[in-house]
Design a protein around this motif. Structure first.
Motif, short mmCIF file in Angstrom:
data_model
loop_
_atom_site.label_atom_id
_atom_site.label_comp_id
_atom_site.label_asym_id
_atom_site.label_seq_id
_atom_site.Cartn_x
_atom_site.Cartn_y
_atom_site.Cartn_z
N THR A 1 0.66 -1.10 0.27
CA THR A 1 -0.29 -0.29 0.31
C THR A 1 0.85 1.33 0.36
O THR A 1 0.41 2.30 -0.82
CB THR A 1 -1.33 0.39 1.46
N ILE A 2 2.39 1.10 0.50
CA ILE A 2 2.42 2.08 0.64
C ILE A 2 3.61 2.36 -0.43
O ILE A 2 3.67 3.95 -0.63
CB ILE A 2 4.25 1.95 1.76
N LEU A 3 4.13 1.40 -1.01
CA LEU A 3 4.50 1.80 -2.22
C LEU A 3 4.06 2.41 -3.17
O LEU A 3 4.23 2.91 -4.47
CB LEU A 3 4.76 0.85 -2.70
N ALA A 4 2.07 2.05 -3.65
CA ALA A 4 1.70 2.85 -4.49
C ALA A 4 1.05 4.12 -4.04
O ALA A 4 0.49 4.67 -4.91
CB ALA A 4 -0.11 2.04 -4.11
N ALA A 5 1.54 4.52 -3.32
CA ALA A 5 1.11 6.20 -3.05
C ALA A 5 2.54 6.99 -2.99
O ALA A 5 3.72 6.75 -3.67
CB ALA A 5 1.32 6.03 -0.94
N ASP A 6 2.06 8.70 -3.29
CA ASP A 6 3.03 9.40 -4.21
C ASP A 6 4.18 9.71 -3.31
O ASP A 6 5.27 9.50 -3.37
CB ASP A 6 2.05 10.77 -5.26
N GLU A 7 3.60 9.57 -1.88
CA GLU A 7 4.39 10.65 -1.11
C GLU A 7 4.42 9.59 0.34
O GLU A 7 3.33 9.51 0.82
CB GLU A 7 4.26 12.20 -0.58
N ILE A 8 5.20 9.58 0.86
CA ILE A 8 5.03 8.78 2.68
C ILE A 8 5.02 10.38 3.18
O ILE A 8 6.44 10.32 3.57
CB ILE A 8 5.98 8.03 2.35
#
Ligand code: ATP
Length: 612
Positions: free
Chosen positions: A561-568
Motif C-alpha cells: 500500500t505504501i509503495l502505491a502512494a506518491d509520498e510517504i
C-alpha cells in the motif's frame, strides 16, 4: 436503576435520589411548561374533565345516603328507583368523562414525548465524535428512551393526580362537614390510622422490589455478556461454561428468594390495609349511632352511611397526595437530566458564513496543526503537509502515533485547536459541513455495516444508484465474486454489524460503498488486524487502481500500500518526523527504516514464502 419507582415505590426516595435532588428554579418550571404550551387547549380541557369527573364520582356516595334514608323511612318505590337510576347515571357519566380524560391525557403525553424525542435525536446527531467517544452508549440510549418515556408518566400521573386528588379530598370534606362536624372531625382523625401503617408496609415492599430489581439487572448483565456472539466465544475458548453457569444459578436463586419474600410482603400489606380500613367506618358507625340514639342529634342513617362511604373515598387521595412531593422531585430530576442533554453545545457546526464551492478537487493542506482530545494531553504537534489533487499520500507510523487523528480532522469529526486544515484551498471550518462530508470518503479500520442486505448497505452511500452502478462498484472493490457466490446476490443479508462477513469482505464492501459515494478525497485506513494473504491481496488489488486515479490518503500498514502512494509521511508521537519516497526513507536510517526492518520486511518475506 428504578427511576420512576413502581406504584409501591412512589412515595420513597433512594439515597442516590436524595443526594441528587434537583434545584427547582423558576426557569426550570417555565421550561417544563413550555413543552405543554402547544397543547394548552387540550390541557385546559383535561383540567375541566378532571374537576368534573372527580366531583361526579363522589356524587353516588352522597346518593347512597339518600337511598338508605328512602329505605329506612319507606319513602316509596318510585323515589327509590329514581335515586338508583340517578346514581347509576352519574356513575356512567363520570366514567365516560374519565375515559375522555384518559384519551386526552395520553394524547398530550404522547405528543410531548414525540416532540422531545425528535428534538433530542436531531440534537444528538449534531453532537461531535467526542461526545460519542466519551459518553457511554447505554446512557445516551437511556436518555432517549426511558427518561423521555418517564415524561409521559409525569404528565399522565403527577400533574393530573395533584388536581384530581385535591378536588376529591376537598369536596368529600366539604360534604362531610356540612352533614355533621363532629363525625367529620372524627373521620379526619382516623385517616392517619390507615395511612401510616400502609406507608410503612409499602416501604418494606418497595425496598424488596429494589433489591430484586438490582438482582434482575445482575442477571441481565450475565445474560448479555455471556450469550452475545463474542461473549460466548470467550466462554468457550476459556472453558468457563461451569463457572458462568454457577454464577447464573447463584443470582437466579437469590432472585427466587427475593420474589417469594416480596409476594409475602404484599400479603402482609393487604392484611394491614384491610384491618385498618375497617377500623375507621366502625368508629363512625359507633359514634354516629351514639350521637343519634343517645343524644338525639339530627342525624339520619343515610347521613352516617354517606360519612362512612366518603371516608372510604378519602384514603386513596390522601395516600397519593403524600407521595406527590417525592414524585414531583423525581419528575423535576427527570426533566433536569433531559435538559442537560438539550443544553450540550453543538461543538462542530456550520459557520454562519460557510461557503459551498461548486466543486471540490480533493486537495488537502495541513498548516501547523496542533490538536488534543483532552486538554491534558496534546496529540498532534505542528503537523504540516499538503496533498495535491490527483496525488496520494501514505501515512505510516507506530500504533498510537496519531495517524487516525490526522485524518479525523479533515471531515471535521474533530476541530484542531491551532493551525488550519484546508480542503480544496479553503479552511474546513469555513466550508459548508455537508459539502465537506459529501466530498470526503473514509474507509475506516472498523468497518460498520448495518444489519440488512448488501444492497441496502451500498445504497446508504447513494440511494438512487442503479443496478449497474452497484455492480460496477462491487467489481472495482473486488467483492463482486463474493456477491455472485451468494444465493441471493446483492440481497444477501450481512448479519448483525456485518458479522456474517469476514474482515476482508467487510472492508471490500465498505470500499464499494465509498466508491458509490464517489468523493473527491478518498481516505483509506488500512486494517491493522491480520487478514489472510488472499484477503489482503484482494483488497490490495482493489485499492491500487483506485489510488492511481484519485486524490487519496492511506494510513498504511503494508508495504504494498505504501509503495502505491506518491509520498510517504512518517508520524511519531504526533509529529511528522520524516517524509519522502520509500527508497530514500529506507536509506535515511530513521523511524521509517526501523518500521521497514521490523514490520514491512518481515511481512514481505512471509508473503514471498507463502507464494513459493
Ligand atoms: P493505530 O495505528 O493503532 O490505529 P493511530 O496512529 O491511528 O494508531 P490515533 O488513533 O490517532 O493513533 O491515536 C493517537 C493517540 O490519541 C493515542 O494515544 C490515543 O490513545 C489517543 N486517542 C485516540 N482517540 C481518542 C479519543 N477519542 N479521546 C482521547 N484520546 C484519543
Amino acid at each position: 436503576m428504578q427511576r420512576m419507582g413502581g406504584p409501591m415505590g412512589r412515595g420513597f426516595m433512594t439515597e442516590e435520589e436524595k443526594k441528587n435532588r434537583p434545584k427547582v428554579t423558576k426557569e426550570l418550571l417555565f421550561r417544563v411548561f413550555s413543552y405543554l404550551r402547544p397543547y394548552w387547549k387540550q390541557f385546559l380541557l383535561i383540567l375541566v374533565c378532571i374537576a368534573f369527573s372527580s366531583l361526579l364520582a363522589l356524587y353516588p356516595n352522597v346518593l347512597t345516603g339518600r337511598i338508605v334514608d328512602a329505605l329506612a323511612e319507606k319513602q316509596g318505590v318510585d323515589i327509590l328507583i329514581k335515586l338508583i337510576l340517578l346514581s347509576l347515571g352519574v356513575t356512567i357519566g363520570s366514567s365516560l368523562i374519565g375515559v375522555g380524560q384518559n384519551y386526552l391525557n395520553s394524547w398530550i403525553a404522547q405528543h410531548i414525548t414525540f416532540d422531545m424525542r425528535n428534538k433530542m435525536y436531531a440534537h444528538l446527531q449534531q453532537m461531535s465524535q467526542r461526545f460519542f467517544t466519551t459518553n457511554n452508549q447505554g446512557d445516551i440510549i437511556t436518555r432517549m428512551t426511558s427518561d423521555i418515556g418517564g415524561v409521559q408518566s409525569v404528565i399522565t400521573g403527577t400533574f393530573t393526580s395533584i388536581l384530581s386528588n385535591s378536588i376529591t379530598l376537598i369536596a368529600a370534606l366539604a360534604v362531610m362537614y356540612q352533614r355533621n362536624w363532629m363525625l367529620a372531625t372524627l373521620g379526619v382523625l382516623v385517616i392517619p390510622l390507615f395511612v401510616l401503617p400502609s406507608r410503612r408496609a409499602g416501604k418494606t415492599r418497595w425496598e424488596l422490589t429494589r433489591e430484586s430489581q438490582a438482582c434482575s439487572d445482575e442477571i441481565n448483565g450475565i445474560l448479555n455478556e455471556t450469550l452475545s456472539v463474542s461473549g460466548q466465544m470467550l466462554v468457550k475458548l476459556f472453558g468457563k461454561e461451569q463457572y458462568e453457569y454457577d454464577r447464573y444459578k447463584d443470582a437466579n436463586s437469590r432472585m427466587i428468594r427475593l420474589n417469594i419474600k416480596e409476594s409475602m410482603a404484599g400479603r402482609w400489606f393487604f392484611m394491614v390495609i384491610s384491618v385498618f380500613s375497617s377500623i375507621g367506618p366502625m368508629l363512625l358507625y359507633l359514634v354516629g349511632g351514639i350521637l343519634m340514639m343517645q343524644y338525639g342529634q339530627d342525624l339520619t342513617v343515610g347521613d352516617i352511611t354517606v360519612m362512612v362511604s366518603l371516608l372510604g373515598r378519602m384514603y386513596g387521595p390522601v395516600n397519593q397526595l403524600l407521595n406527590i412531593q417525592v414524585e414531583w422531585i423525581r419528575s423535576m430530576a427527570l426533566f433536569t437530566r433531559i435538559f442537560e442533554y438539550f443544553d450540550l453545545p453543538v461543538e462542530i457546526q456550520n459557520a454562519p458564513d460557510a461557503v459551498t464551492p461548486s466543486s471540490a478537487d480533493g486537495s488537502v493542506a495541513f498548516q501547523h496543526v496542533n490538536f488534543s482530545y483532552d486538554p491534558e494531553r496534546q496529540i498532534l504537534h505542528d503537523v504540516s503537509f499538503s496533498l495535491r489533487a490527483g496525488h496520494s499520500i501514505a501515512i505510516v507510523g507506530p500504533s498510537g502515533s496519531g495517524k487516525s487523528t490526522i485524518i479525523n480532522l479533515i471531515p471535521r469529526l474533530y476541530d484542531c485547536q491551532e493551525g488550519a486544515v484546508l480542503f480544496g484551498g479553503t479552511d474546513v471550518k469555513k466550508l459548508d459541513l455537508s459539502f465537506l462530508r459529501r466530498n470526503v470518503g473514509i474507509v475506516s479500520q472498523e468497518t460498520y455495516l448495518f444489519n440488512g442486505t448488501i444492497r441496502e448497505n451500498l445504497l446508504y452511500a447513494k440511494p438512487d444508484a442503479t443496478e449497474e452502478e452497484l455492480i460496477a462498484a462491487c467489481k472495482k472493490a473486488n467483492i463482486y465474486d463474493f456477491v455472485q457466490k451468494q444465493e441471493l446476490g446483492l440481497d444477501a443479508m450481512v448479519g448483525n454489524r456485518g458479522l456474517k462477513l469476514s474482515g476482508g469482505e467487510k472492508q471490500r464492501l465498505s470500499i464499494a460503498r465509498v466508491l458509490l459515494k464517489d468523493p473527491a478525497l478518498l481516505i483509506f485506513d488500512e486494517a491493522t488486524s491480520a487478514l489472510d494473504s488472499i484477503s489482503e491481496a484482494k483488497i490490495q488489488e482493489a485499492i491500487e487502481p483506485i489510488i492511481q486515479t484519485r486524490t487519496s490518503i492511506l494510513i498504511a500498514h503494508r508495504l504494498s500500500t505504501i509503495l502505491a502512494a506518491d509520498e510517504i509521511l512518517v508520524v511519531k508521537d504526533g509529529r511528522i518526523v520524516e517524509r519522502g519516497e520509500h527508497a530514500q526513507l529506507v536509506k535515511a536510517g530513521g523511524v521509517y527504516t526501523e518500521l521497514y526492518e521490523t514490520q514491512f520486511k518481515k511481512a514481505l518475506e512471509t508473503e514471498a514464502k507463502s507464494t513459493q
